[in-house]
Write a protein that holds these residues in place. Structure first.
Motif, mmCIF file in Angstrom:
data_model
loop_
_atom_site.group_PDB
_atom_site.id
_atom_site.type_symbol
_atom_site.label_atom_id
_atom_site.label_comp_id
_atom_site.label_asym_id
_atom_site.label_seq_id
_atom_site.Cartn_x
_atom_site.Cartn_y
_atom_site.Cartn_z
ATOM 1 N N SER A 208 6.403 5.511 -11.795
ATOM 2 C CA SER A 208 5.319 4.550 -11.998
ATOM 3 C C SER A 208 5.454 3.860 -13.346
ATOM 4 N N GLU A 209 5.798 4.634 -14.370
ATOM 5 C CA GLU A 209 5.980 4.046 -15.702
ATOM 6 C C GLU A 209 7.087 3.000 -15.685
ATOM 7 N N LEU A 210 8.191 3.282 -14.980
ATOM 8 C CA LEU A 210 9.280 2.310 -14.860
ATOM 9 C C LEU A 210 8.792 1.031 -14.188
ATOM 10 N N MET A 211 7.951 1.167 -13.185
ATOM 11 C CA MET A 211 7.433 -0.005 -12.491
ATOM 12 C C MET A 211 6.550 -0.853 -13.410
ATOM 13 N N TYR A 212 5.696 -0.188 -14.156
ATOM 14 C CA TYR A 212 4.833 -0.930 -15.077
ATOM 15 C C TYR A 212 5.643 -1.603 -16.177
ATOM 16 N N VAL A 213 6.666 -0.911 -16.668
ATOM 17 C CA VAL A 213 7.561 -1.504 -17.669
ATOM 18 C C VAL A 213 8.247 -2.739 -17.084
ATOM 19 N N GLY A 214 8.703 -2.612 -15.825
ATOM 20 C CA GLY A 214 9.367 -3.731 -15.174
ATOM 21 C C GLY A 214 8.471 -4.951 -15.061
ATOM 22 N N ALA B 173 0.443 6.443 -14.883
ATOM 23 C CA ALA B 173 1.714 6.677 -15.568
ATOM 24 C C ALA B 173 1.405 7.243 -16.947
ATOM 25 N N PHE B 174 2.112 6.776 -17.975
ATOM 26 C CA PHE B 174 1.913 7.337 -19.311
ATOM 27 C C PHE B 174 1.301 6.320 -20.275
ATOM 28 N N VAL B 175 1.978 5.198 -20.477
ATOM 29 C CA VAL B 175 1.522 4.212 -21.463
ATOM 30 C C VAL B 175 1.331 2.837 -20.835
ATOM 31 N N PHE B 176 2.351 2.353 -20.140
ATOM 32 C CA PHE B 176 2.342 0.968 -19.688
ATOM 33 C C PHE B 176 1.367 0.725 -18.543
ATOM 34 N N VAL C 166 0.833 -1.205 0.000
ATOM 35 C CA VAL C 166 0.000 0.000 0.000
ATOM 36 C C VAL C 166 0.868 1.256 0.000
ATOM 37 N N GLU C 167 1.864 1.285 0.864
ATOM 38 C CA GLU C 167 2.656 2.501 1.061
ATOM 39 C C GLU C 167 3.655 2.770 -0.063
ATOM 40 N N PHE C 168 4.164 1.724 -0.708
ATOM 41 C CA PHE C 168 5.176 1.901 -1.751
ATOM 42 C C PHE C 168 4.662 2.805 -2.862
ATOM 43 N N SER C 169 3.503 2.457 -3.423
ATOM 44 C CA SER C 169 2.970 3.240 -4.533
ATOM 45 C C SER C 169 2.441 4.593 -4.067
ATOM 46 N N ASN C 170 2.034 4.704 -2.804
ATOM 47 C CA ASN C 170 1.599 6.002 -2.282
ATOM 48 C C ASN C 170 2.772 6.968 -2.160
ATOM 49 N N TYR C 171 3.911 6.457 -1.716
ATOM 50 C CA TYR C 171 5.083 7.302 -1.479
ATOM 51 C C TYR C 171 5.764 7.692 -2.780
ATOM 52 N N PHE C 172 5.811 6.763 -3.744
ATOM 53 C CA PHE C 172 6.453 7.038 -5.034
ATOM 54 C C PHE C 172 5.386 7.081 -6.134
ATOM 55 N N ALA C 173 4.519 8.067 -6.062
ATOM 56 C CA ALA C 173 3.408 8.167 -7.020
ATOM 57 C C ALA C 173 3.760 8.978 -8.258
ATOM 58 N N ASN C 174 5.044 9.306 -8.406
ATOM 59 C CA ASN C 174 5.492 10.069 -9.569
ATOM 60 C C ASN C 174 5.225 9.283 -10.852
#
Length: 284
Positions: A121-127, A190-193, A109-117
């Motif tokens: 986020s796009e890097l995470m989805y790509v990963g 994010a943007f695309v992914f 829960v907290e990871f995505s709340n803290y790094f919501a940039n």
């Protein structure tokens, strides 16, 4: 003459075992019929690939004949939700408690709340998406570049996938995206992914959270290719690191799932190696 390879016996054995589990699962008749029909189609396609490979000298047919259990195995992941409650109900509450005990908060829960940039986020989805590319790259590199080892490498990847899925059959966990309610399960944009992954997640079922097979399979591929395809290994490492982080970030897994996914790698590789040396092959 038709040869059934070890990977064929592995695949047929998994289908047989899980069909027994499915038979006792208590699903509605229509779902029961649908799942068995799907299995019949996949088995028929596999047998067709095996037969055609003896009649047609074609690289594409031969590729399918050698790696169809890997392709079909990915389809077996989501169906475990229909027969994984024979021993336990979902174990999510225990996994949440473990995360709270270890970290003092809920990382999924907290990871995505803290790094919501959006960029992060796009890097995470790509990963997270990169697993599919890593598997495809593994298949093509193994088939075209590692011909002498392709049988054992394809077997070990298929065995790893099926071993994870077999574990999910007996130890069910839905994962944060299904267990939590809004707003805890909300995902950053994010943007695309993010759109691509949200679409893929809509096709998923509440199953297979513990341990993370995404992490386990990606690390197993790295181990198998470390000395065999060094360029691929070096390129894949940063994507696997992103993938490990992303499993928690996009709420596909609890942090304990990610840890267990990493720790499971030597165990799954060991079991896969035993299966390869014990598994028979037949000529018909």
């Amino acid at each position: 003459m038709i040869q059934l390879k070890k990977i064929d016996i592995l695949f047929f054995s998994y289908v047989f075992l899980t069909s027994i589990l499915l038979f006792f699962s208590g699903n509605e008749f229509n779902k029961f019929l649908e799942l068995f029909l799907t299995r019949g189609i996949l088995l028929s396609l596999g047998i067709c690939f095996i037969y055609l490979d003896t009649k047609v000298k074609n690289n594409f047919i031969n590729l399918l004949r050698n790696c169809y259990p890997i392709v079909f195995s990915m389809l077996f992941y989501t169906e475990t939700v229909f027969y994984n409650k024979l021993l336990f109900n979902n174990l999510d509450s225990y996994l949440v408690d473990l995360d709270n005990l270890i970290f003092g908060f809920q990382p999924s829960v907290e990871f995505s709340n803290y790094f919501a940039n959006p960029v992060f986020s796009e890097l995470m989805y790509v990963g997270y998406f990169s697993l599919y590319i890593i598997i495809i790259a593994f298949v093509f590199i193994t088939y075209f570049k590692l011909k002498k080892e392709r049988e054992i490498l394809f077997f070990k990847l298929a065995a790893a996938m099926l071993l994870f899925y077999l574990f999910f059959c007996f130890f069910p966990a839905a994962g944060p995206q299904f267990y939590f309610e809004s707003p805890e399960k909300a995902l950053p944009t994010a943007f695309v992914f993010d759109k691509i992954m949200h679409f893929i997640q809509q096709l998923e079922q509440p199953t297979g959270a513990f341990p993370s097979s995404h992490i386990g399979i990606s690390l197993i591929i790295l181990v198998l290719m470390r000395k065999r395809a060094t360029t691929f290994f070096k390129i894949a490492i940063p994507f696997v690191i992103l993938l490990i982080l992303s499993t928690v970030f996009i709420k596909a897994h609890y942090a304990i799932d990610a840890i267990a996914g990493i720790l499971s790698v030597p165990i799954v590789l060991y079991l896969g190696n035993i299966l390869y040396h014990k598994m028979p092959s037949f000529k018909l």
